[in-house]
Write a protein that holds these residues in place. Structure first.
Motif, PDB file in Angstrom:
ATOM      1  N   ALA A 148       0.841  -1.205   0.000  1.00 52.22           N
ATOM      2  CA  ALA A 148       0.000   0.000   0.000  1.00 52.22           C
ATOM      3  C   ALA A 148       0.873   1.251   0.000  1.00 52.22           C
ATOM      4  O   ALA A 148       1.447   1.605   1.037  1.00 52.22           O
ATOM      5  CB  ALA A 148      -0.924  -0.008   1.218  1.00 52.22           C
ATOM      6  N   PRO A 149       0.991   1.941  -1.120  1.00 50.00           N
ATOM      7  CA  PRO A 149       1.860   3.132  -1.180  1.00 50.00           C
ATOM      8  C   PRO A 149       1.443   4.233  -0.214  1.00 50.00           C
ATOM      9  O   PRO A 149       2.299   4.931   0.339  1.00 50.00           O
ATOM     10  CB  PRO A 149       1.747   3.590  -2.637  1.00 50.00           C
ATOM     11  N   GLU A 150       0.135   4.407   0.010  1.00 46.79           N
ATOM     12  CA  GLU A 150      -0.336   5.456   0.915  1.00 46.79           C
ATOM     13  C   GLU A 150       0.229   5.263   2.326  1.00 46.79           C
ATOM     14  O   GLU A 150       0.557   6.238   3.017  1.00 46.79           O
ATOM     15  CB  GLU A 150      -1.868   5.450   0.960  1.00 46.79           C
ATOM     16  N   LEU A 151       0.387   4.016   2.742  1.00 49.25           N
ATOM     17  CA  LEU A 151       0.894   3.751   4.086  1.00 49.25           C
ATOM     18  C   LEU A 151       2.377   4.101   4.192  1.00 49.25           C
ATOM     19  O   LEU A 151       2.839   4.560   5.246  1.00 49.25           O
ATOM     20  CB  LEU A 151       0.653   2.295   4.460  1.00 49.25           C
ATOM     21  N   PHE A 152       3.112   3.913   3.113  1.00 51.43           N
ATOM     22  CA  PHE A 152       4.517   4.339   3.125  1.00 51.43           C
ATOM     23  C   PHE A 152       4.622   5.860   3.164  1.00 51.43           C
ATOM     24  O   PHE A 152       5.557   6.415   3.760  1.00 51.43           O
ATOM     25  CB  PHE A 152       5.256   3.772   1.915  1.00 51.43           C
ATOM     26  N   CYS A 153       3.637   6.543   2.552  1.00 53.45           N
ATOM     27  CA  CYS A 153       3.621   8.010   2.636  1.00 53.45           C
ATOM     28  C   CYS A 153       3.374   8.456   4.075  1.00 53.45           C
ATOM     29  O   CYS A 153       4.020   9.385   4.567  1.00 53.45           O
ATOM     30  CB  CYS A 153       2.541   8.577   1.721  1.00 53.45           C
ATOM     31  N   LEU A 154       2.447   7.798   4.745  1.00 52.78           N
ATOM     32  CA  LEU A 154       2.175   8.128   6.142  1.00 52.78           C
ATOM     33  C   LEU A 154       3.403   7.861   7.008  1.00 52.78           C
ATOM     34  O   LEU A 154       3.711   8.640   7.915  1.00 52.78           O
ATOM     35  CB  LEU A 154       0.981   7.319   6.650  1.00 52.78           C
ATOM     36  N   TYR A 155       4.075   6.765   6.727  1.00 50.39           N
ATOM     37  CA  TYR A 155       5.314   6.465   7.441  1.00 50.39           C
ATOM     38  C   TYR A 155       6.342   7.564   7.201  1.00 50.39           C
ATOM     39  O   TYR A 155       7.006   8.047   8.130  1.00 50.39           O
ATOM     40  CB  TYR A 155       5.829   5.109   6.955  1.00 50.39           C
ATOM     41  N   GLY A 156       6.455   7.996   5.939  1.00 48.62           N
ATOM     42  CA  GLY A 156       7.368   9.083   5.611  1.00 48.62           C
ATOM     43  C   GLY A 156       7.001  10.388   6.307  1.00 48.62           C
ATOM     44  O   GLY A 156       7.871  11.107   6.796  1.00 48.62           O
ATOM     45  N   ALA A 168      12.697   9.470   5.653  1.00 53.14           N
ATOM     46  CA  ALA A 168      11.411   9.856   5.066  1.00 53.14           C
ATOM     47  C   ALA A 168      11.462   9.736   3.544  1.00 53.14           C
ATOM     48  O   ALA A 168      10.524   9.233   2.911  1.00 53.14           O
ATOM     49  CB  ALA A 168      11.056  11.276   5.481  1.00 53.14           C
ATOM     50  N   GLU A 169      12.555  10.214   2.957  1.00 52.24           N
ATOM     51  CA  GLU A 169      12.691  10.101   1.504  1.00 52.24           C
ATOM     52  C   GLU A 169      12.741   8.646   1.073  1.00 52.24           C
ATOM     53  O   GLU A 169      12.200   8.270   0.023  1.00 52.24           O
ATOM     54  CB  GLU A 169      13.926  10.863   1.040  1.00 52.24           C
ATOM     55  N   ALA A 170      13.363   7.801   1.867  1.00 53.73           N
ATOM     56  CA  ALA A 170      13.410   6.371   1.556  1.00 53.73           C
ATOM     57  C   ALA A 170      12.012   5.761   1.613  1.00 53.73           C
ATOM     58  O   ALA A 170      11.641   4.940   0.768  1.00 53.73           O
ATOM     59  CB  ALA A 170      14.348   5.653   2.521  1.00 53.73           C
ATOM     60  N   ALA A 171      11.224   6.159   2.598  1.00 50.86           N
ATOM     61  CA  ALA A 171       9.857   5.645   2.722  1.00 50.86           C
ATOM     62  C   ALA A 171       9.010   6.071   1.522  1.00 50.86           C
ATOM     63  O   ALA A 171       8.273   5.262   0.943  1.00 50.86           O
ATOM     64  CB  ALA A 171       9.223   6.148   4.016  1.00 50.86           C
ATOM     65  N   TYR A 172       9.134   7.325   1.130  1.00 45.08           N
ATOM     66  CA  TYR A 172       8.401   7.793  -0.047  1.00 45.08           C
ATOM     67  C   TYR A 172       8.921   7.109  -1.310  1.00 45.08           C
ATOM     68  O   TYR A 172       8.173   6.899  -2.270  1.00 45.08           O
ATOM     69  CB  TYR A 172       8.495   9.307  -0.166  1.00 45.08           C
ATOM     70  N   GLY A 173      10.200   6.753  -1.308  1.00 45.15           N
ATOM     71  CA  GLY A 173      10.747   6.010  -2.439  1.00 45.15           C
ATOM     72  C   GLY A 173      10.051   4.666  -2.596  1.00 45.15           C
ATOM     73  O   GLY A 173       9.826   4.196  -3.728  1.00 45.15           O
ATOM     74  N   GLU A 174       9.696   4.041  -1.470  1.00 39.97           N
ATOM     75  CA  GLU A 174       8.944   2.785  -1.525  1.00 39.97           C
ATOM     76  C   GLU A 174       7.567   3.020  -2.139  1.00 39.97           C
ATOM     77  O   GLU A 174       7.069   2.197  -2.925  1.00 39.97           O
ATOM     78  CB  GLU A 174       8.799   2.197  -0.122  1.00 39.97           C
TER      79      GLU A 174
END
Length: 322
Positions: A148-156, A168-174
């Motif tokens: 779920a990309p949205e969840l990686f954005c929230l993590y970021g 954060a940039e790594a999380a958004y990279g995912e």
């Protein structure tokens, strides 16, 4: 033939509903309270009392009702979450973040692998300023839902709030890897979070990356200009706005106005006046442009020009009323 108790029940219920329809919420709350006392197993009466208290302005009494309903929800095998959702809203609106965190923790303890509840807990930690706890929760969510990309954005976002920009940039990279077509949106979202945290140089890089992915996005160009103004990169900000206007001339006045407002907020009132002039040239009947410009003239200690701008705004307003 209905029994006497049932008749009394119907009379009370009808009276309470009539009070609600008449806007007499406090009186309705009293009647629903009598129903709650006489029929403790019927949660609909307690729910109705909660709304009556809420609509009468008795916020804490409404919360007490919802908390009772929430306690009952926690005992169910299937967590409905209705009272929980209302409590989250009430605590958030009332800035009662300690209570918000507490009920979110209770919900997660009852349903530990429900990622929507974990997400609510993570958000509660964020608004409460408990950023490291939020990072831990959102990292767990990405392990539960790794696609779920949205969840990686929230993590970021949580990592940005915790000051861990590289992570954060790594999380958004995912997120980008999972949904490449949304890359430009993800870059802009991260840029906004970074800008709000004060990491303006990183925000500018991310916005430029978004434009490289999706060239000619006028809103991204405007956001880039606003970030550049905050860094006092005024020449670059002008260039970004001119590019936005070229991409979508129809909204040119709005774009110049946004740059002018950003310049005024940064104390660059001489440049702001010029940008307001450009906005006015494209949309001369907008009274707000003149009013904003008048404020910048005042900051420049130019009272005559400020008065003239206000006179034009007043004339436009009078013309619109006529």
């Amino acid at each position: 033939m209905s029994s006497k108790p049932d008749s009394e029940k119907e009379i009370l219920l009808t009276s309470a509903e009539q009070m609600m329809e008449a806007g007499r919420y406090a009186e309705a709350a009293v009647l629903y309270g009598r129903l709650v006392e006489q029929y403790p197993g019927e949660e609909s009466f307690l729910l109705a009392q909660a709304w009556a208290f809420h609509d009468s302005g008795s916020r804490e009494e409404a919360i007490c009702c919802f908390e009772t309903l929430f306690a009952a929800e926690l005992k169910l095998k299937v967590f409905t979450g209705f009272a929980f959702d209302e409590l989250v809203r009430l605590y958030r609106d009332g800035r009662q973040y300690d209570r918000l965190v507490a009920i979110c923790r209770q919900a997660v303890e009852a349903q530990p692998d429900e990622y929507p509840l974990l997400r609510e807990l993570g958000n509660a930690f964020l608004v409460a300023g408990m950023t490291s706890e939020a990072v831990e929760v959102f990292e767990k969510i990405t392990r539960l839902e790794p696609d779920a990309p949205e969840l990686f954005c929230l993590y970021g976002d949580a990592l940005v709030a915790d000051g861990k920009y590289d992570a954060a940039e790594a999380a958004y990279g995912e997120a980008v890897a999972l949904d490449p077509e949304a890359a430009a949106h993800f870059y802009q979202r991260l840029a906004n979070a970074l800008a709000e945290s004060g990491a303006l140089d990183r925000a500018e890089i991310l916005l430029s990356r978004s434009l490289a992915t999706c060239p000619g996005d006028p809103l991204c160009l405007i956001r880039l200009a606003e970030v550049q103004v905050k860094q006092q990169h005024l020449f670059e900000a002008r260039h970004s706005v001119e590019a936005a206007v070229a991409c979508n001339p129809r909204f040119g006045a709005s774009y110049y106005n946004r740059l002018a407002r950003a310049l005024a907020d940064a104390g660059c009132h001489f440049d702001a006046v010029e940008m307001f002039d450009r906005a006015i040239a494209l949309e001369e009947n907008n009274a707000f442009f003149y009013l904003y410009q008048a404020e910048s003239y005042e900051k420049l200690n130019l009272p005559e020009q400020a008065e003239e701008a206000r006179r034009k705004a007043k004339g436009l307003s009078a013309g619109n009323r006529a």
